[in-house]
Write a protein that holds these residues in place. Structure first.
Motif, short mmCIF file in Angstrom:
data_model
loop_
_atom_site.label_atom_id
_atom_site.label_comp_id
_atom_site.label_asym_id
_atom_site.label_seq_id
_atom_site.Cartn_x
_atom_site.Cartn_y
_atom_site.Cartn_z
N ALA A 71 43.25 26.26 16.17
CA ALA A 71 43.76 27.54 16.64
C ALA A 71 44.77 27.41 17.78
O ALA A 71 44.38 27.02 18.75
N PRO A 72 46.04 27.50 17.35
CA PRO A 72 47.02 27.07 18.21
C PRO A 72 47.03 27.77 19.54
O PRO A 72 47.62 27.39 20.50
N ASP A 73 46.61 29.21 19.49
CA ASP A 73 46.53 29.87 20.92
C ASP A 73 45.77 29.36 21.97
O ASP A 73 45.82 29.82 23.10
N LEU A 74 44.78 28.49 21.55
CA LEU A 74 43.68 28.22 22.31
C LEU A 74 44.06 26.86 22.96
O LEU A 74 43.95 25.88 22.46
N CYS A 75 44.39 26.82 24.17
CA CYS A 75 44.92 25.70 24.73
C CYS A 75 44.58 25.56 26.17
O CYS A 75 44.83 24.43 26.95
N PHE A 76 43.47 26.40 26.71
CA PHE A 76 43.39 26.20 28.31
C PHE A 76 41.70 26.02 28.26
O PHE A 76 40.99 26.46 27.41
N TYR A 77 41.51 25.39 29.36
CA TYR A 77 39.99 25.27 29.88
C TYR A 77 39.66 25.89 31.01
O TYR A 77 40.46 25.52 32.23
N TYR A 78 38.84 26.91 31.27
CA TYR A 78 38.83 27.83 32.23
C TYR A 78 37.46 27.27 32.76
O TYR A 78 36.35 27.11 32.26
N MET A 79 37.40 26.91 34.18
CA MET A 79 36.39 26.40 34.92
C MET A 79 35.40 27.32 35.92
O MET A 79 34.85 26.80 36.81
N GLY A 80 35.92 28.49 35.68
CA GLY A 80 35.10 29.65 36.55
C GLY A 80 36.16 29.86 37.81
O GLY A 80 37.05 29.86 37.72
N PHE A 81 35.37 29.64 38.87
CA PHE A 81 35.92 30.08 40.12
C PHE A 81 36.42 28.90 40.99
O PHE A 81 35.43 28.03 41.02
N TYR A 82 37.49 28.89 41.75
CA TYR A 82 37.74 27.76 42.58
C TYR A 82 37.44 28.42 44.16
O TYR A 82 37.92 29.36 44.35
N ILE A 83 36.76 27.74 44.84
CA ILE A 83 36.38 28.27 46.30
C ILE A 83 36.83 27.26 47.58
O ILE A 83 36.10 26.42 47.84
N HIS A 84 37.98 27.48 47.83
CA HIS A 84 38.39 26.48 48.71
C HIS A 84 37.92 26.69 49.97
O HIS A 84 37.92 25.74 50.84
N SER A 85 37.36 27.98 50.42
CA SER A 85 36.58 27.87 51.77
C SER A 85 35.23 27.13 51.84
O SER A 85 34.70 27.18 52.60
N CYS A 86 34.83 26.76 50.42
CA CYS A 86 33.71 25.96 50.52
C CYS A 86 33.97 24.63 50.06
O CYS A 86 34.26 24.13 48.79
N PRO A 87 33.99 23.48 50.82
CA PRO A 87 34.52 22.25 50.76
C PRO A 87 33.78 21.57 49.65
O PRO A 87 34.71 20.71 48.80
#
Length: 526
Positions: free
Chosen positions: A406-422
């Protein structure tokens, strides 16, 4: 793009929630989000929603109110095709190799990243209880489409639906993925003992008139793979072989001048005397496949132990009901497309079997452009293997493998990045990665975002001050509504509605999901 089975997405919008407890900073009511209950959802609609900052927990789909919530949560995606494992990532991969082949890993939990790794959204499991739909199934079945007032091309998706008749239905409700020491299946490769590189010996240098010298070990390994592949032809259930054969061989070749990637650690057969056997299976969780049903109880017991030991839940809290609603139920329709992955699109459990026993499960969604990580739970007895990090790396490798078909499928989403929570910043270590601008919904390299987040926990990443949300709501009248089992544009519904106006709520919903989704999805109105 995935081709669907014709069922539209049907959602109920709940508006802005009252503040509730935050799982990151422990604030009692600082966590603010908009939410909707998804009775059904196409994978394309969900892809478009996560690209606008939404995320699901079971069938509840929510979007943090970024400039108000206590811990802003930025959607993060890793560019899987360009991913390079860091030194600490390789340590985890080597540790697993050593454990499988020799069984003598020191049982000390990794300190490099949180044990929970890529799946932290524990607090979200409370959502379905707060905002579950009370609408009966019969009310959700559209009987008619009302085009009164002739809103032009109300069904803009007609171009897509024409292709549905030609969609090849692939009847495979799971992909069997083996990491057997004797039978590597290309779908998800097996492990090998780590390669030991001898220091170079002094000499006169390479003879450029001759072909490059290859290590005997590499030649043997390649021969073994070719033999295994010949034996495997046509016997691997649920896995395509031909497309990945070349990849297997390519990855088995010596790459002396290149840094090792994930595949170099997982695409190689194990030694014959390996102490353990690791198998990774992808089973469809919604609708549940026969393999999913057969392993449900064992999987639930792993989840229960994980929640009690890792998250300190009391014994009565991780109930089967909670497990089912949070990690098994999904609004995503199972979809297949000729140019899509063999297993199809939708919601799956990626099960890690060690010596015939489930030790970890990664809950994932396979969408038109990405693999989206939902949650991970594992047997606490195997914490020393850093399974959070290991599974994230395997999911990146899985994304790259799906991309072959599936050539369009090329990313891995990891949910949310929370910078304010070290403790949640480790997701930024999977490079290259991008964060989603919370105002214009464009992707920005994380390196450009971090200085802004150091200055303020909420930030617009798009530095073009004139840039706007290109997918914003432009025509409220075109929003699709399901009212009294009839599909109609909002402009028609508005005239028929009795009682107080609900325009403000519909306007808010459509602004959050964007014009495209608002014209495809059906907003339930009682």
């Amino acid at each position: 793009m995935a081709a669907g089975g014709g069922s539209p997405s049907i959602v109920e919008f709940f508006g802005g929630e009252d503040g509730y407890r935050c799982g990151y900073c422990r604030s009692d009511n600082g966590n603010l989000s908009h939410g909707m209950w998804a009775h059904s959802m196409t994978v394309q609609d969900y892809q478009d929603l996560i690209d606008r900052g939404w995320r699901r927990s079971g069938k509840y789909v929510y979007k943090p109110i970024m400039n108000q919530t206590c811990c802003p949560q930025y959607t993060i995606r890793c560019q899987a095709l360009h991913f390079q494992a860091s030194k600490s990532h390789k340590k985890v991969l080597k540790k697993m190799l050593k454990f499988i082949s020799k069984g003598d890993v020191s049982k000390v939990a990794s300190e490099e990243e949180p044990m929970d790794s890529h799946t932290e959204d524990v607090a979200t499991c409370d959502f379905p209880y707060k905002s579950e739909s009370q609408v009966s199934q019969s009310e959700l079945t559209p009987l008619a489409v009302d085009h009164t007032e002739g809103v032009e091309n109300e069904d803009k998706g007609s171009g897509e639906t024409k292709e549905e008749g030609n969609v090849q239905k692939v009847e495979s409700d799971s992909v069997q993925i083996c990491a057997d020491k004797d039978t590597p299946v290309p779908a998800e490769p097996s492990h090998s003992a780590k390669a030991v590189h001898a220091p170079p010996k002094p000499g006169k240098g390479a003879d450029l008139s001759k072909p490059l010298c290859r290590k005997a070990k590499d030649i043997r390994r390649e021969r073994k793979l070719q033999k295994l592949l010949q034996n495997q032809m046509g016997t691997a259930e649920g896995s395509q072989l031909q497309g990945d054969q070349a990849l297997l061989l390519q990855n088995s070749k010596s790459k002396t001048n290149q840094p090792k990637n994930i595949e170099d650690f997982v695409f190689v057969p194990l030694p014959d005397d390996a102490r353990h056997k690791l198998e990774v299976r992808v089973v469809r969780s919604s609708p549940p496949s026969s393999q999913f049903k057969a392993t449900f109880q064992e999987s639930y017991q792993v989840y229960k132990r994980y929640q009690m030991v890792i998250h300190k839940d009391p014994p009565d809290k991780p109930t089967i009901n909670q497990f089912t609603r949070f990690l098994c139920d999904s609004p995503l329709e199972a979809e297949h497309a000729p140019n899509g992955p063999e297993c199809g699109y939708g919601s799956f459990h990626q099960q890690y079997w060690l010596d015939g026993k489930i030790i970890a499960v990664g809950v994932i969604d396979i969408l038109p452009y990405c693999v989206s990580s939902v949650y991970l739970y594992y047997d606490p007895d195997f914490s020393f293997l850093s399974l959070g990090v290991y599974s994230a790396l395997r999911e990146i490798a899985f994304t790259r493998q799906l991309h072959e078909k599936a050539p369009d499928l090329c990313f891995y989403y990891m949910g949310f990045y929370i910078h304010s929570c070290p403790k949640m910043r480790y997701k930024g270590q999977y490079r290259p990665s991008d964060l989603l601008c919370p105002e214009t919904y464009v992707w920005t390299p994380i390196e450009q975002c971090l200085p802004l987040l150091e200055h303020s926990k909420y930030s617009r990443f798009n530095q073009d001050g004139n840039a706007v949300d290109e997918g914003r709501l432009k025509e409220l009248g075109r929003v699709k509504v399901l009212h009294k089992r009839t599909v109609m544009p909002y402009s028609v519904y508005k005239k028929r509605r009795k009682g107080p106006s609900d325009e403000a709520s519909v306007q808010q919903y459509a602004s959050l999901v964007g014009q495209t989704c608002s014209e495809r999805m059906l907003l339930f109105r009682s």
